[in-house]
Every structure is written in C-alpha cells, then in structure tokens.
Design a protein around this motif. Structure first.
Motif, PDB file in Angstrom:
ATOM      1  N   LEU A  50       0.819  -1.211   0.000  1.00  0.00           N
ATOM      2  CA  LEU A  50       0.000   0.000   0.000  1.00  0.00           C
ATOM      3  C   LEU A  50       0.854   1.263   0.000  1.00  0.00           C
ATOM      4  N   ILE A  51       1.917   1.266   0.799  1.00  0.00           N
ATOM      5  CA  ILE A  51       2.733   2.474   0.914  1.00  0.00           C
ATOM      6  C   ILE A  51       3.487   2.769  -0.375  1.00  0.00           C
ATOM      7  N   SER A  52       3.987   1.740  -1.047  1.00  0.00           N
ATOM      8  CA  SER A  52       4.838   1.960  -2.215  1.00  0.00           C
ATOM      9  C   SER A  52       4.072   2.043  -3.531  1.00  0.00           C
ATOM     10  N   ASN A  53       2.756   1.927  -3.513  1.00  0.00           N
ATOM     11  CA  ASN A  53       1.987   1.990  -4.748  1.00  0.00           C
ATOM     12  C   ASN A  53       2.034   3.398  -5.342  1.00  0.00           C
ATOM     13  N   VAL A  54       2.314   3.484  -6.635  1.00  0.00           N
ATOM     14  CA  VAL A  54       2.342   4.749  -7.354  1.00  0.00           C
ATOM     15  C   VAL A  54       1.342   4.642  -8.494  1.00  0.00           C
ATOM     16  N   GLU A  55       0.416   5.583  -8.549  1.00  0.00           N
ATOM     17  CA  GLU A  55      -0.586   5.563  -9.612  1.00  0.00           C
ATOM     18  C   GLU A  55       0.000   6.185 -10.872  1.00  0.00           C
ATOM     19  N   LEU A  56       0.174   5.367 -11.897  1.00  0.00           N
ATOM     20  CA  LEU A  56       0.780   5.815 -13.147  1.00  0.00           C
ATOM     21  C   LEU A  56      -0.212   5.868 -14.304  1.00  0.00           C
TER      22      LEU A  56
END
Length: 66
Positions: A50-56
């Motif tokens: 959850l913390i490292s998710n980046v919406e690209l």
C-alpha cells in the motif's frame, strides 16, 4: 488505479483497503502508519504494497492509441 489484489509475498488481500487508505492519507493528511494499523494491515510485506503503490495510469494514458 493499479493496486495489486493480493500481497506478492504472503497472498493476503490488500486491494480492498486501498480506497480508504488513499482517501485518509493523501486527501486528509493522516499518518500512513496509523491508518494501516486502523485498517488491520499488520505485516510488513502487506504494508509495503500500500505504501509503495504509485498511480501511473494518468501518465500511461498519454501514450495510448491515437
């Protein structure tokens, strides 16, 4: 949104927690660690998801078919 459905390491479902996590941390400015504790995410591997998710998706859509 491209959050994985399950944790890569342990297989626990994490995608169902993403919307509330995103709302509380990114929009309300709450502490990420406390939000994860409230959501019941205890394992480090799941917290990482959850913390490292980046919406690209917004960036990827620019290069779609024309």
């Amino acid at each position: 949104m491209m959050i994985p459905v399950r944790c890569f390491s342990c297989g626990q479902v994490v995608a169902d927690k993403w919307e509330e996590y995103d709302r509380r941390v990114n929009k309300n400015g709450e502490d990420a660690g406390k939000v994860l504790d409230d959501l019941g995410v205890k394992r480090y591997c799941c917290r990482r998801m959850l913390i490292s998710n980046v919406e690209l998706m917004d960036e990827v859509e620019m290069y779609g078919r024309k």
